[in-house]
Design a protein around this motif. Structure first.
Motif, PDB file in Angstrom:
ATOM      1  N   UNK A  21       0.827  -1.203   0.000  1.00 55.80           N
ATOM      2  CA  UNK A  21       0.000   0.000   0.000  1.00 55.80           C
ATOM      3  C   UNK A  21       0.866   1.260   0.000  1.00 55.80           C
ATOM      4  N   UNK A  22       0.522   2.249  -0.845  1.00 55.14           N
ATOM      5  CA  UNK A  22       1.275   3.509  -0.841  1.00 55.14           C
ATOM      6  C   UNK A  22       1.260   4.191   0.525  1.00 55.14           C
ATOM      7  N   UNK A  23       0.243   3.897   1.326  1.00 54.56           N
ATOM      8  CA  UNK A  23       0.135   4.531   2.627  1.00 54.56           C
ATOM      9  C   UNK A  23       0.826   3.792   3.755  1.00 54.56           C
ATOM     10  N   UNK A  24       1.462   2.632   3.450  1.00 57.71           N
ATOM     11  CA  UNK A  24       2.032   1.799   4.516  1.00 57.71           C
ATOM     12  C   UNK A  24       3.126   2.511   5.293  1.00 57.71           C
ATOM     13  N   UNK A  25       4.068   3.096   4.598  1.00 56.97           N
ATOM     14  CA  UNK A  25       5.184   3.753   5.278  1.00 56.97           C
ATOM     15  C   UNK A  25       4.676   4.855   6.208  1.00 56.97           C
ATOM     16  N   UNK A  26       3.785   5.693   5.705  1.00 55.65           N
ATOM     17  CA  UNK A  26       3.261   6.785   6.515  1.00 55.65           C
ATOM     18  C   UNK A  26       2.435   6.307   7.687  1.00 55.65           C
ATOM     19  N   UNK A  27       1.665   5.235   7.477  1.00 57.13           N
ATOM     20  CA  UNK A  27       0.808   4.720   8.544  1.00 57.13           C
ATOM     21  C   UNK A  27       1.625   4.246   9.733  1.00 57.13           C
ATOM     22  N   UNK A  28       2.721   3.576   9.457  1.00 60.11           N
ATOM     23  CA  UNK A  28       3.532   3.057  10.563  1.00 60.11           C
ATOM     24  C   UNK A  28       4.478   4.115  11.134  1.00 60.11           C
ATOM     25  N   UNK A  29       4.899   5.043  10.305  1.00 63.53           N
ATOM     26  CA  UNK A  29       5.696   6.143  10.853  1.00 63.53           C
ATOM     27  C   UNK A  29       4.848   6.998  11.792  1.00 63.53           C
ATOM     28  N   UNK A  30       3.546   7.069  11.528  1.00 62.41           N
ATOM     29  CA  UNK A  30       2.650   7.867  12.369  1.00 62.41           C
ATOM     30  C   UNK A  30       2.558   7.324  13.791  1.00 62.41           C
ATOM     31  N   UNK A  31       2.859   6.031  13.986  1.00 62.90           N
ATOM     32  CA  UNK A  31       2.823   5.469  15.339  1.00 62.90           C
ATOM     33  C   UNK A  31       4.226   5.328  15.931  1.00 62.90           C
ATOM     34  N   UNK A  32       5.242   5.805  15.184  1.00 62.04           N
ATOM     35  CA  UNK A  32       6.586   5.846  15.751  1.00 62.04           C
ATOM     36  C   UNK A  32       7.639   5.008  15.065  1.00 62.04           C
ATOM     37  N   UNK A  33       7.234   4.121  14.144  1.00 65.25           N
ATOM     38  CA  UNK A  33       8.202   3.277  13.456  1.00 65.25           C
ATOM     39  C   UNK A  33       8.957   4.082  12.401  1.00 65.25           C
ATOM     40  N   UNK A  34      10.094   3.557  11.962  1.00 70.41           N
ATOM     41  CA  UNK A  34      10.948   4.289  11.035  1.00 70.41           C
ATOM     42  C   UNK A  34      11.195   3.480   9.767  1.00 70.41           C
TER      43      UNK A  34
END
Length: 271
Positions: A21-34
């Motif tokens: 998903x194009x939104x995967x990176x942003x979704x997990x960065x939003x909860x603190x992952x890098x």
């Protein structure tokens, strides 16, 4: 009664598109992952709790260990398990929704969920972890929960067959590329160095499964086909007759959804 391979391809598609998903990176960065790969390893492994990298290397099989160690255990200090799970389900719902325009989601959810209690989870850790997660209260979430558990169920069976055949993580990837079953750039995607990749190829050449040009041989085709047949057999052996009946009753809905997901361009692998 047995489940056709088209069913297993369908649940694979429903499950794995979340990772593309194009939104995967942003979704997990939003909860603190890098970064993309930390999001992938943490979100898929979180069904097991907050496991150390060695456990993830063992259960994911095909990734170079250094890739996993770069993401874990750091991810567990950056984001909570609950936040990762919440983000994962939200991303899954958003990603797969276009595939269900002409599918009765409530019927599919009920049928897939009814099959889960009939799975023999012995030797299938990723499937067990997913089955143990709370079932979302909405139909689309329940479909993705069940599809993920079923995908990991066959995946766990597949890894057992590979390891029994003496095929390690890098060799499995080399063979998949040779057989035309893996995406371009598989070596880089899975984190293997040129030396590791070459060594894996040499192990396959010594068995006569690929040639000097790394193309699959007739013996390799036979071996790869047998691996899939053995995976089907191991998977089917652990599913009760009642569970098989439940899953078979909604297989057409899962296949329809997966085809619509591919048609919508959501799955870059085209499976």
């Amino acid at each position: 009664m047995t489940l056709r391979r088209s069913f297993w391809h369908a649940v694979e598609t429903i499950h794995h598109v979340v990772y593309f998903s194009p939104g995967a990176k942003g979704a997990f960065e939003a909860v603190g992952l890098k970064g993309t790969w930390m999001g992938y390893f943490a979100s898929r492994a979180v069904a097991l709790g907050t496991p150390p990298p060695e456990v993830v290397v063992a259960t994911f099989h095909g990734f170079a260990p250094r890739m996993v160690h770069r993401a874990l255990p750091a991810a567990w200090q950056l984001a909570s398990r609950d936040d990762i799970l919440t983000a994962r389900y939200a991303l899954a719902r958003e990603t797969i929704a276009p595939g269900f325009a002409d599918v009765d989601v409530s019927v599919l959810a009920a049928g897939l969920q009814a099959g889960l209690p009939g799975l023999d989870l012995a030797g299938r850790p990723l499937a067990a972890g997913h089955v143990a997660l709370p079932v979302p209260g909405d139909d689309l979430g329940a479909v993705w929960h069940a599809a993920s558990a079923l995908r990991e169920y066959r995946g766990d069976s597949h890894l057992a067959v590979l390891t029994a055949a003496g095929i390690d993580g890098v060799a499995a990837n080399v063979l998949a590329v040779a057989a035309g079953m893996a995406m371009d750039g598989q070596q880089q995607l899975r984190g293997w160095t040129d030396d590791e990749w070459s060594a894996g190829a040499e192990r396959l050449r010594s068995r006569g499964w690929i040639g000097a040009d790394d193309a699959i041989t007739e013996a390799g085709i036979i071996a790869r086909t047998q691996i899939e047949t053995d995976t089907d057999r191991a998977t089917a052996a652990g599913i009760s007759a009642e569970a098989t009946s439940h899953l078979a009753s909604v297989a057409h809905l899962a296949v329809t959804a997966s085809k619509q997901i591919v048609a919508a361009g959501i799955d870059p692998t085209g499976h």
